[in-house]
Scaffold this motif. Structure first.
Motif, mmCIF file in Angstrom:
data_model
loop_
_atom_site.group_PDB
_atom_site.id
_atom_site.type_symbol
_atom_site.label_atom_id
_atom_site.label_comp_id
_atom_site.label_asym_id
_atom_site.label_seq_id
_atom_site.Cartn_x
_atom_site.Cartn_y
_atom_site.Cartn_z
ATOM 1 N N ASP A 159 0.806 -1.217 0.000
ATOM 2 C CA ASP A 159 0.000 0.000 0.000
ATOM 3 C C ASP A 159 0.844 1.274 0.000
ATOM 4 O OD1 ASP A 159 -2.206 -1.568 -0.004
ATOM 5 O OD2 ASP A 159 -2.652 -1.367 2.132
ATOM 6 N N GLU A 160 2.048 1.225 0.576
ATOM 7 C CA GLU A 160 2.871 2.429 0.649
ATOM 8 C C GLU A 160 3.475 2.758 -0.710
ATOM 9 O OE1 GLU A 160 3.408 -0.238 2.427
ATOM 10 O OE2 GLU A 160 3.036 0.226 4.540
ATOM 11 N N GLU A 161 3.687 4.055 -0.940
ATOM 12 C CA GLU A 161 4.382 4.494 -2.147
ATOM 13 C C GLU A 161 5.878 4.258 -1.974
ATOM 14 O OE1 GLU A 161 3.221 5.477 -5.029
ATOM 15 O OE2 GLU A 161 1.157 5.198 -4.341
ATOM 16 N N LEU A 162 6.478 3.639 -2.957
ATOM 17 C CA LEU A 162 7.897 3.293 -2.859
ATOM 18 C C LEU A 162 8.754 4.391 -3.487
ATOM 19 C CD1 LEU A 162 9.491 0.934 -1.679
ATOM 20 C CD2 LEU A 162 9.702 0.009 -3.969
ATOM 21 N N GLY A 163 8.866 5.512 -2.755
ATOM 22 C CA GLY A 163 9.724 6.597 -3.194
ATOM 23 C C GLY A 163 11.132 6.411 -2.671
ATOM 24 N N LEU A 164 12.003 7.372 -2.973
ATOM 25 C CA LEU A 164 13.399 7.277 -2.565
ATOM 26 C C LEU A 164 13.529 7.227 -1.045
ATOM 27 C CD1 LEU A 164 16.396 7.262 -3.270
ATOM 28 C CD2 LEU A 164 16.334 9.759 -3.318
ATOM 29 N N THR A 165 12.755 8.076 -0.362
ATOM 30 C CA THR A 165 12.805 8.099 1.104
ATOM 31 C C THR A 165 12.374 6.769 1.691
ATOM 32 O OG1 THR A 165 12.324 10.473 1.092
ATOM 33 C CG2 THR A 165 11.986 9.287 3.172
ATOM 34 N N GLN A 166 11.309 6.189 1.126
ATOM 35 C CA GLN A 166 10.813 4.914 1.630
ATOM 36 C C GLN A 166 11.816 3.793 1.364
ATOM 37 O OE1 GLN A 166 8.166 5.119 3.334
ATOM 38 N NE2 GLN A 166 7.802 2.998 3.873
ATOM 39 N N ILE A 167 12.486 3.830 0.196
ATOM 40 C CA ILE A 167 13.488 2.807 -0.120
ATOM 41 C C ILE A 167 14.632 2.853 0.882
ATOM 42 C CG2 ILE A 167 15.261 2.145 -1.798
ATOM 43 C CD1 ILE A 167 13.332 2.913 -4.016
ATOM 44 N N ILE B 97 19.113 -5.062 -3.858
ATOM 45 C CA ILE B 97 18.252 -3.978 -3.374
ATOM 46 C C ILE B 97 16.834 -4.488 -3.160
ATOM 47 C CG2 ILE B 97 17.248 -1.737 -3.956
ATOM 48 C CD1 ILE B 97 19.830 -1.093 -5.451
ATOM 49 N N ALA B 98 16.367 -5.373 -4.065
ATOM 50 C CA ALA B 98 15.022 -5.937 -3.943
ATOM 51 C C ALA B 98 14.881 -6.757 -2.667
ATOM 52 C CB ALA B 98 14.704 -6.796 -5.165
ATOM 53 N N TYR B 99 15.911 -7.538 -2.346
ATOM 54 C CA TYR B 99 15.883 -8.323 -1.111
ATOM 55 C C TYR B 99 15.793 -7.408 0.114
ATOM 56 C CZ TYR B 99 16.640 -13.154 -2.631
ATOM 57 O OH TYR B 99 16.473 -14.417 -3.142
ATOM 58 N N LEU B 100 16.608 -6.345 0.120
ATOM 59 C CA LEU B 100 16.594 -5.427 1.262
ATOM 60 C C LEU B 100 15.260 -4.709 1.389
ATOM 61 C CD1 LEU B 100 20.165 -3.823 1.076
ATOM 62 C CD2 LEU B 100 19.365 -5.598 2.637
ATOM 63 N N CYS B 101 14.722 -4.223 0.262
ATOM 64 C CA CYS B 101 13.432 -3.533 0.295
ATOM 65 C C CYS B 101 12.312 -4.482 0.727
ATOM 66 C CB CYS B 101 13.117 -2.940 -1.069
ATOM 67 S SG CYS B 101 14.133 -1.515 -1.507
ATOM 68 N N GLY B 102 12.351 -5.715 0.208
ATOM 69 C CA GLY B 102 11.341 -6.697 0.602
ATOM 70 C C GLY B 102 11.401 -7.012 2.077
ATOM 71 N N LEU B 103 12.613 -7.112 2.608
ATOM 72 C CA LEU B 103 12.771 -7.356 4.036
ATOM 73 C C LEU B 103 12.250 -6.168 4.844
ATOM 74 C CD1 LEU B 103 13.834 -9.397 6.078
ATOM 75 C CD2 LEU B 103 16.093 -8.349 5.860
ATOM 76 N N GLY B 104 12.512 -4.952 4.337
ATOM 77 C CA GLY B 104 11.979 -3.759 4.995
ATOM 78 C C GLY B 104 10.458 -3.736 4.983
ATOM 79 N N ILE B 105 9.848 -4.185 3.871
ATOM 80 C CA ILE B 105 8.384 -4.259 3.779
ATOM 81 C C ILE B 105 7.836 -5.222 4.824
ATOM 82 C CG2 ILE B 105 6.482 -5.061 2.321
ATOM 83 C CD1 ILE B 105 8.055 -3.974 -0.090
#
Length: 366
Positions: free
Chosen positions: A249-257, A351-359
């Motif tokens: 649901d969140e927007e994946l902008g630079l800050t969120q990444i 980067i995808a692994y890190l972002c997915g883990l953050g999600i």
């Protein structure tokens, strides 16, 4: 989140580390000094995590330092666990566990065993038992009382004395002057240079079978991994659909990444350390095993969550109603196709692994 992880570690250590006296008395027979043999400690144990963290005091227990710049030049009667981008140590400890990109262990004393994992490693220390070192560019000096084991790309031994055996598995090995190996040198490399001034007991070259992976091999491996992840995602979506709710649901902008990556890195570093501390306590061992199981499951599923996020954004841009299975199929497929691109693919995958883990962390935090 970082503070919560630190608080968890502090609480775990309070249960794991036995309470020890602040002073240790040694044999001072015949001395009139009331303070003879008394060792005063600054801390029972110490935990520090920040961008730049240092410790130069004396602790009567474990030292745990994690950050970008880590400096340790104190002493502790226990385990020194140091993890960071740049790690420098010239302190004293019973055991030492070091992990990072650049590691400099100079003028350090390790009373028992040493383990290092990193990229650029420089060791000039005294180790009174065994040392295991894994890295890319490794340079060893100093003294190892028992055995030395090295796995790396480029290894250099210079001005080092090893009482026991040395095992080196690397692409290139250079043994310079003033190197003494009283036991056996075992190496699995054809490109080795040994100085005539080096003193070595026995030498043994072992055959290392190497296999060059072709693009077809990579494609086959990716296909199996892709199918396995899709299967796990389908099971997750059908049996536990609530686990995917609000995941994209969140927007994946630079800050969120950047936020996701920060949370993921803290999770990757601190959870294994907390599990290790728990393992030191007999009753904490089952909890540590469950913690590590969740840890590896989260890492594995992080790619699926990121794929689902990407697929959901694409699907909802063309359709009003959600379809979890198709969203997951689209997103995971796109990520796997990108991963096949040379050079760029592995970077985006990481980067995808890190972002997915953050999600995942953000979702369960809510």
């Amino acid at each position: 989140m970082k503070k919560k992880f630190l608080f968890l570690i502090l609480m775990l250590v309070m249960f794991v580390m036995p309470v020890m006296a602040d002073e240790l008395t040694t044999n001072c027979v015949g001395s009139n000094d009331m303070n003879c043999g008394v060792v005063t400690y600054d801390d029972e144990m110490y935990v520090g995590a920040d961008d730049s963290v240092a410790y130069s005091k004396k602790a009567n227990g474990t030292i745990l330092l994690a950050g970008n710049m880590v400096t340790y030049d104190g002493s502790n009667d226990g385990i020194a666990m140091l993890a960071g981008n740049n790690v420098k140590s010239k302190g004293y400890s019973d055991y030492a566990l070091l992990a990072g990109n650049s590691i400099d262990l100079t003028a350090a004393v390790i009373e028992k065993d040493l383990f290092i994992a990193g990229n650029i490693i420089n060791v000039d220390a005294t180790i009174y038992r065994d040392a295991i070192i894994v890295g890319s560019n490794i340079k060893i000096s100093g003294h190892v009382e028992r055995n030395l084991t090295i796995y790396g790309s480029n290894v250099t031994l210079e001005n080092v004395n090893v009482t026991g055996n040395v095992k080196v598995m690397a692409d290139t090995v250079v043994i310079k002057d003033n190197v003494t190996i009283n036991g056996k040198l075992t190496y699995g490399v054809s490109n080795i240079s040994i100085s005539g001034d080096a003193t070595i007991g026995l030498k043994e070259q072992v055959e290392v079978n190497t296999y060059k992976f072709t693009f077809l091999d990579t494609l086959k491996g990716r296909a199996i991994s892709y199918a396995s992840l899709l299967f796990v995602f389908v099971i997750l979506a059908l049996l536990i659909p609530s686990s995917l709710k609000n995941a994209g649901d969140e927007e994946l902008g630079l800050t969120q990444i950047v936020t996701y990556i920060g949370y993921a890195l803290v999770f990757l570093i601190l959870v294994p350390i907390a599990a290790l501390i728990l393992m030191m306590l007999t009753i904490g061992f089952p909890v540590a095993i469950m913690m590590l199981a969740i840890y590896f499951a989260a890492i594995y599923l992080s790619y699926a969550y990121m794929g689902y996020y990407v697929g959901k954004k694409i699907w909802l841009s063309k359709n009003k109603d959600e379809n979890v299975l198709l969203e997951g199929l689209i997103g995971i497929t796109i990520l796997y196709l990108i991963s096949l691109i040379p050079t760029v693919g592995p970077i985006i995958t990481f980067i995808a692994y890190l972002c997915g883990l953050g999600i995942i962390i953000f979702k369960f935090k809510k």
